[in-house]
Design an enzyme around this catalytic site. Structure first.
Site, PDB file in Angstrom:
ATOM      1  N   CYS A 320       0.827  -1.208   0.000  1.00 14.82           N
ATOM      2  CA  CYS A 320       0.000   0.000   0.000  1.00 14.82           C
ATOM      3  C   CYS A 320       0.863   1.261   0.000  1.00 14.82           C
ATOM      4  O   CYS A 320       0.342   2.372   0.126  1.00 14.82           O
ATOM      5  CB  CYS A 320      -0.954   0.003   1.196  1.00 14.82           C
ATOM      6  SG  CYS A 320      -0.124  -0.051   2.808  1.00 14.82           S
ATOM      7  N   GLU A 354      -2.180   0.918  -4.518  1.00 13.60           N
ATOM      8  CA  GLU A 354      -1.667  -0.390  -4.148  1.00 13.60           C
ATOM      9  C   GLU A 354      -0.847  -0.916  -5.321  1.00 13.60           C
ATOM     10  O   GLU A 354      -1.177  -0.678  -6.488  1.00 13.60           O
ATOM     11  CB  GLU A 354      -2.811  -1.364  -3.856  1.00 13.60           C
ATOM     12  CG  GLU A 354      -3.686  -0.980  -2.691  1.00 13.60           C
ATOM     13  CD  GLU A 354      -3.326  -1.687  -1.399  1.00 13.60           C
ATOM     14  OE1 GLU A 354      -2.789  -2.799  -1.463  1.00 13.60           O
ATOM     15  OE2 GLU A 354      -3.594  -1.113  -0.328  1.00 13.60           O
TER      16      GLU A 354
END
Length: 362
Positions: A320, A354
């Site tokens: 992330c 992401e």
């Protein structure tokens, strides 16, 4: 003041900019061009949290710019949130405005929904919750067809279930997930499903074992377990561990051993630095690990855990935070090459993204 407006017309440009940014971060490692997985332009976020702002006798949904708690952005609808959240928002607001019991010292509302249509609402208070509140809340939960959780200091009252049920399809199989209130879940369900399918394909069918670090509620564990002989998975959060165990049982996945250890602790165990009671009865030397899957927090893997992953033929990494991903790859680049990478646009109209990489031993 109204909520900031999203601009679907600019989405393609923003996504291209993210793709370029990821390509630049991974360029030092000779990574291939990122595979691109886009998001719905609206109604993609399955979670939402609002503070309440009082004006006169009315309480309104509100958000604030980072660092500013005095100038609210009042919200009537929230286009990035799921259609279920948008449908529930005015009905919940009408209910608290019609009930002094529900509205008294109510300061925050949280919504948790799923692609499968489930919904849970959390109401947070600066006062104790009594039997009168519970009776009103039970009527509200039935009226809205949701589960409901009331929170105040030292109290957590659950009406219905304390989790929602999600269903995600991976390679033609539908997996069922319990997602607990207050625990981490992927906010963009459509993109999450794309991430699961990418990871499933990238790992491939294996005849050896998989180590998974930071497994959460078993989001990736369930489909990846069908690709290997057996899985050793770790997670430190007790709530997430309990959800993962339930999800494994609900889906009939029986080749996973899950232990409540941090990635750092498991690294110490595998390095035989010290024993852990939570590993009693588990023979670590019986595993034939060929792959490791990691989905760490924003800080990425610590240096020791990163060094641990070097032992494996394949490192499948979901991140992330592409900056810490790049830092971890730099540590591994002398022994592993990036054979695949992907961009998953979990957070449209923001700079967040992401990323996924598959690193294979040279």
């Amino acid at each position: 003041m109204s909520a900031p407006k999203i601009d679907p017309a600019s989405y393609a440009t923003q996504l291209a900019e993210k793709q370029q940014r990821l390509s630049e971060l991974l360029a030092p490692f000779d990574a291939p061009a990122p595979e691109l997985f886009d998001s719905p332009r609206e109604h993609y976020r399955l979670r939402a949290e609002f503070r309440l702002w009082r004006e006169g006798e009315q309480r309104h949904y509100a958000m604030f710019e980072a660092g500013d708690k005095h100038r609210p952005i009042l919200i009537d609808d929230f286009p990035i949130a799921s259609t279920r959240i948008n449908a529930l928002m005015p009905r919940l607001k009408a209910a608290w405005q019609a009930s002094a019991t529900l509205s008294f010292k109510l300061f925050q509302v949280e919504f948790l929904t799923t692609l499968a249509g489930d919904a849970l609402i959390t109401l947070c208070y600066h006062r104790p919750l009594d039997a009168l509140w519970q009776a009103e809340a039970e009527r509200l939960a039935e009226e809205l067809d949701v589960s409901l959780v009331g929170r105040s200091r030292g109290q957590r009252l659950v009406i219905g279930r304390d989790h929602v049920i999600e269903k995600l399809e991976v390679a033609g199989r539908r997996f069922r997930y319990r997602q607990p209130e207050g625990a981490f879940t992927q906010p963009n369900g459509v993109v999450c499903e794309k991430m699961l399918n990418w990871a499933f394909e990238a790992l491939g069918q294996r005849d050896d074992d998989l180590l998974e670090l930071y497994c959460g509620n078993g989001n990736f564990t369930l489909p990846l377990a069908t690709r290997v002989r057996q899985v050793l998975a770790t997670e430190i959060s007790k709530t997430s561990v309990n959800a993962a165990l339930a999800n494994l049982a609900d889906n009939g996945v029986n080749n996973v051993s899950l232990v409540r250890l941090s990635a750092e602790e498991l690294t110490e165990a595998l390095n035989e630095v010290r024993p852990f009671r939570r590993l009693a009865g588990l023979d670590l030397k019986s595993y034939e690990f060929g792959s490791v899957f990691v989905d760490p927090p924003r800080a990425g893997m610590d240096p020791d855990t990163c060094e641990l992953t070097r032992r494996f033929q394949r490192i499948l990494y979901i991140s992330c935070n592409p900056e810490t991903l790049a830092a971890n790859i730099a540590q591994l680049h002398d022994t592993h090459r990036v054979s695949r990478c992907a961009l998953f646009d979990q957070f449209p109209y923001t700079h967040h993204m992401e990323a996924g990489v598959l690193l294979e031993r040279r």
